[in-house]
Structure formats: structure tokens, C-alpha cells
Write a protein that holds these residues in place. Structure first.
Motif, mmCIF file in Angstrom:
data_model
loop_
_atom_site.group_PDB
_atom_site.id
_atom_site.type_symbol
_atom_site.label_atom_id
_atom_site.label_comp_id
_atom_site.label_asym_id
_atom_site.label_seq_id
_atom_site.Cartn_x
_atom_site.Cartn_y
_atom_site.Cartn_z
ATOM 1 N N ALA A 173 0.967 -1.263 0.046
ATOM 2 C CA ALA A 173 0.124 0.227 -0.084
ATOM 3 C C ALA A 173 0.838 1.244 -0.034
ATOM 4 O O ALA A 173 2.000 1.291 0.686
ATOM 5 C CB ALA A 173 -0.911 0.153 1.263
ATOM 6 N N VAL A 174 0.510 2.223 -0.791
ATOM 7 C CA VAL A 174 1.279 3.395 -0.886
ATOM 8 C C VAL A 174 0.260 4.625 -0.601
ATOM 9 O O VAL A 174 -0.887 4.840 -1.211
ATOM 10 C CB VAL A 174 1.940 3.666 -2.045
ATOM 11 N N ASP A 175 0.606 5.486 0.557
ATOM 12 C CA ASP A 175 -0.197 6.640 0.624
ATOM 13 C C ASP A 175 0.635 7.877 0.203
ATOM 14 O O ASP A 175 1.681 8.321 0.849
ATOM 15 C CB ASP A 175 -0.232 6.647 2.247
ATOM 16 N N ILE A 176 0.098 8.509 -0.758
ATOM 17 C CA ILE A 176 0.677 9.655 -1.435
ATOM 18 C C ILE A 176 0.035 10.920 -0.645
ATOM 19 O O ILE A 176 0.385 12.104 -1.332
ATOM 20 C CB ILE A 176 0.848 9.870 -2.817
ATOM 21 N N GLY A 177 -0.770 10.694 0.306
ATOM 22 C CA GLY A 177 -1.285 11.849 0.987
ATOM 23 C C GLY A 177 -2.275 12.568 0.532
ATOM 24 O O GLY A 177 -2.785 13.971 1.045
ATOM 25 N N ASP A 178 -3.047 12.305 -0.554
ATOM 26 C CA ASP A 178 -4.220 12.907 -1.108
ATOM 27 C C ASP A 178 -5.488 12.135 -0.518
ATOM 28 O O ASP A 178 -6.439 12.348 -1.305
ATOM 29 C CB ASP A 178 -4.228 12.952 -2.399
ATOM 30 N N GLY A 179 -5.328 11.277 0.423
ATOM 31 C CA GLY A 179 -6.593 10.753 1.045
ATOM 32 C C GLY A 179 -6.860 9.551 0.201
ATOM 33 O O GLY A 179 -8.185 8.844 0.451
ATOM 34 N N GLU A 180 -6.124 9.046 -0.844
ATOM 35 C CA GLU A 180 -6.561 7.905 -1.617
ATOM 36 C C GLU A 180 -5.467 6.813 -1.481
ATOM 37 O O GLU A 180 -4.297 7.130 -1.765
ATOM 38 C CB GLU A 180 -6.794 8.220 -3.062
ATOM 39 N N ARG A 181 -5.821 5.694 -0.765
ATOM 40 C CA ARG A 181 -4.622 4.763 -0.549
ATOM 41 C C ARG A 181 -4.623 3.859 -2.172
ATOM 42 O O ARG A 181 -5.668 3.583 -2.599
ATOM 43 C CB ARG A 181 -5.072 3.781 0.397
ATOM 44 N N ARG A 182 -3.165 3.882 -2.582
ATOM 45 C CA ARG A 182 -2.966 2.976 -3.741
ATOM 46 C C ARG A 182 -2.294 1.805 -3.358
ATOM 47 O O ARG A 182 -1.609 1.717 -2.380
ATOM 48 C CB ARG A 182 -2.200 3.921 -4.690
ATOM 49 N N TYR A 183 -2.520 0.723 -4.344
ATOM 50 C CA TYR A 183 -1.937 -0.432 -4.099
ATOM 51 C C TYR A 183 -0.814 -0.816 -5.273
ATOM 52 O O TYR A 183 -1.297 -0.497 -6.377
ATOM 53 C CB TYR A 183 -2.836 -1.508 -3.932
ATOM 54 N N ASP B 9 -3.543 7.150 8.601
ATOM 55 C CA ASP B 9 -4.825 6.732 9.230
ATOM 56 C C ASP B 9 -5.874 7.497 8.806
ATOM 57 O O ASP B 9 -7.031 7.556 9.482
ATOM 58 C CB ASP B 9 -4.695 6.478 10.753
ATOM 59 N N GLY B 10 -5.568 8.419 7.820
ATOM 60 C CA GLY B 10 -6.581 9.336 7.149
ATOM 61 C C GLY B 10 -6.606 10.608 7.981
ATOM 62 O O GLY B 10 -7.635 11.281 7.668
ATOM 63 N N GLU B 11 -6.013 10.751 9.040
ATOM 64 C CA GLU B 11 -5.860 12.160 9.636
ATOM 65 C C GLU B 11 -4.666 12.886 9.323
ATOM 66 O O GLU B 11 -3.602 12.207 9.742
ATOM 67 C CB GLU B 11 -6.388 11.738 10.978
ATOM 68 N N ARG B 12 -4.693 13.752 8.913
ATOM 69 C CA ARG B 12 -3.339 14.696 8.812
ATOM 70 C C ARG B 12 -2.856 15.305 10.150
ATOM 71 O O ARG B 12 -3.826 15.789 10.817
ATOM 72 C CB ARG B 12 -3.441 15.791 7.737
ATOM 73 N N ARG B 13 -1.780 15.085 10.643
ATOM 74 C CA ARG B 13 -0.993 15.894 11.677
ATOM 75 C C ARG B 13 -0.299 16.873 11.543
ATOM 76 O O ARG B 13 0.351 16.822 10.449
ATOM 77 C CB ARG B 13 -0.465 14.736 12.610
ATOM 78 N N TYR B 14 -0.036 17.803 12.505
ATOM 79 C CA TYR B 14 0.788 18.734 12.135
ATOM 80 C C TYR B 14 1.699 19.118 13.450
ATOM 81 O O TYR B 14 1.316 18.638 14.594
ATOM 82 C CB TYR B 14 -0.040 20.195 12.000
ATOM 83 N N GLU B 15 2.573 19.697 13.258
ATOM 84 C CA GLU B 15 3.803 19.998 14.277
ATOM 85 C C GLU B 15 4.468 21.223 13.909
ATOM 86 O O GLU B 15 4.796 21.631 12.766
ATOM 87 C CB GLU B 15 4.374 18.719 14.194
#
Lengths: 145, 145
Positions: free
Chosen positions: A68-78, B73-79
Motif C-alpha cells: 500500500a502506498v499513501d501519497i497523502g491525497d486521501g486515497e490509498r493506492r496499491y 490513518d486518514g488524519e493529517r497531523r501537524y507539528e
DNA sequence: ATGAGAATGGAAACGGTTTCCATTATAATC
DNA sequence: GATTATAATGGAAACCGTTTCCATTCTCAT
């Protein structure tokens, strides 16, 4: 063929098998929604429902056949990987294509982290974003917003 | 104090200022929802609405005062970070605490990627997941599911 | 004081994902 | 081959973090 033998050995169900085959044909990082769309565009029969695609991706992931790859756009890719292997990507933020890096060079780093911080490494995420060769030659002067 | 002077220089609005201050007090990776909850628990007055928190996080991020971290986990965190800096984390999958690594050791790697793949690196994501010292001493024999 | 532009809050919309439940397929047993 | 128990599937609804919309409030220069 690896997929077939895995099917026999681990009794992959129809949904998982169909999704795995689709993923292989698509040949790049794809989300559940991508796969669903691909089915609607390419195949008329046997296209699994979105729910089934999600379930299939989950179980294929658990079988270590996918990464699984998460590129941070809220959509998980595989992506299909050699069972148990993983690797990282250069992801073009322009065309969204990804180049995958052959080896994970972080394995070595992991052991040094374990010693230095008393932290047992289980997994990691590393993705590199930028502009690929093709895209940067298309527009020589990309505005850096 | 850095925050104060930034406020004067860049005219940070009230929402952004309040969120930045909250983030500083919370002192760890926090999502918009985390911050919203924290306000409800700690402060009675001046607590910005969730919408405002999202907007504030966005603009603070654009000002390079924050770093966003996506742990998948679908939740963006900040720091809060030194303006323009960034770093990576060891994230405990048990207690969700994070240890931040002082330096980003990928900068050097970036230039080799650029040459090898003709890829212009803009940013990257690197997070390492595992079990922290504290958690692994709590349960010496964690079942590795 | 006045008026324009920005900031804010609350509610609704959005979109990817998960859950629920009724239906259908699969496989073992007789 | 019929009968059951179990798993798989599809469709709709729920979920949840986030974004958008819009009316109200604030800010500040004039």
C-alpha cells in the motif's frame, strides 16, 4: 505463473483474484476507485463491486502480495510486489506517474535506529515527490507554486 | 519569542495565532480534530471553530511554520518546526507517540536521485513505524500480528 | 462614523472507506 | 443429487475527516 499458484495454495477467492489480475494489467499504483473505474471502462462482465474491491485489496495486502502506498491525497493506492518485498517511489506531482526505486535502502538504517532509540522498527513509509524527466522537459519553466 | 515576532511581521490572524499557540502547548503531532478537542477540554473562551482550525493549519503550513505528517490513518497531523525546516519520526504503533529524528538524512540522497532519474525532488515523506522503548518494556512478549 | 475586504462559525456537501444486511455462491456431508 | 453450514458478494447506508458555502462579524483605512 505466480498468481495462479498462489491462488491454488492460499485459495484466493474470486474477488481477490480478479482484483489482482486487474492490478497487474493496469500496471501502476492504483486506488480502489481507480480499479473500480478501470473495470467499468474495460470489462463488462465479472466486474466486482466497489465493496468487494476494498475487501480484496485488504486480503491481498494481508497475504503480502500487495504494497500500500499513501501519497497523502486521501486515497490509498496499491501495487503488486514480490511476496513480502517492498520498495519506494519517485512520484511526479505533475503527471502522478511513479518511478519505483529498486531497492529499499532503509533496511540498513533501521538497525541503527533500533540501537540508538531502543525502537523496534516494524515498517516505514518513504515517498519522494517532484517532477519527472518527461514533465520537466514538457514545460521548461514550471512555476514553482 | 519567535511566534510573537512572526505575528507582527506576517500579520498572522487570530485563528492562526490561537492554533499555533495551542499546537505549541500540546507539544506533539496533532490533527485538526485533536486541536479542536483540546480547545474544548482546556479553554472555555476563544476556542476557534473546527473550520477555522483547518484554515489556520493551512495558512501556517504555507508560511512554513508547520510541518504536516501523514501516518496513513486518514488524519493529517501537524507539528511546529523551525521555519522551512523539516524532520522525520519514529512513530510507535502502540502508544502513537512519536520521536522526532533531529536531522533529515535524505537531503544528500535527493541529489543522487536527481542525477540518476532526471527527477527534480520537491519534497518527501519518511516515517518509521514500530514499537518504542517504553511500550516494548511494558509488554515484553508482544504478539506480532 | 463609514464602508470594503478579510476572518469567522455553523451547516451542508464531499469523497474515500467501512459497515450492515440480505442474497448468492461454494463446499462438505449425507 | 439434495441439504446445510459457511463464506463471498453487492448495494445501500453510515462514517468521518475535510472542504465548501454563505451569512454574520471583525478590522482597519479613509
Amino acid at each position: 505463473m505466480m498468481i495462479q499458484s498462489t491462488l491454488n495454495q492460499q485459495r484466493l477467492n474470486k474477488g481477490s483474484y480478479t482484483v489482482l489480475r486487474a492490478l497487474k494489467e493496469i500496471g501502476k499504483l492504483s486506488s480502489a476507485q481507480d480499479i473500480h473505474l478501470w473495470f467499468r471502462l474495460n470489462e463488462t462482465a465479472d466486474a466486482p463491486a466497489l465493496t468487494t474491491i476494498y475487501r480484496a485489496l485488504d486480503s491481498l495486502l494481508k497475504m503480502n502480495l500487495l504494497q500500500a502506498v499513501d501519497i497523502g491525497d486521501g486515497e490509498r493506492r496499491y501495487e503488486i510486489v514480490e511476496p513480502g518485498e517492498h520498495h519506494h517511489h519517485l512520484i511526479c506531482t505533475d503527471c502522478l506517474e511513479s518511478i519505483h526505486l529498486e531497492k529499499c535502502f532503509l533496511e540498513a538504517f533501521a538497525s541503527s535506529v533500533e540501537q540508538r532509540h531502543g525502537f523496534v522498527v516494524r515498517s516505514h513509509v518513504l515517498e519522494i515527490f517532484g517532477i519527472c524527466r518527461k514533465c520537466s522537459s514538457k514545460k521548461p519553466k514550471a512555476p514553482s507554486v
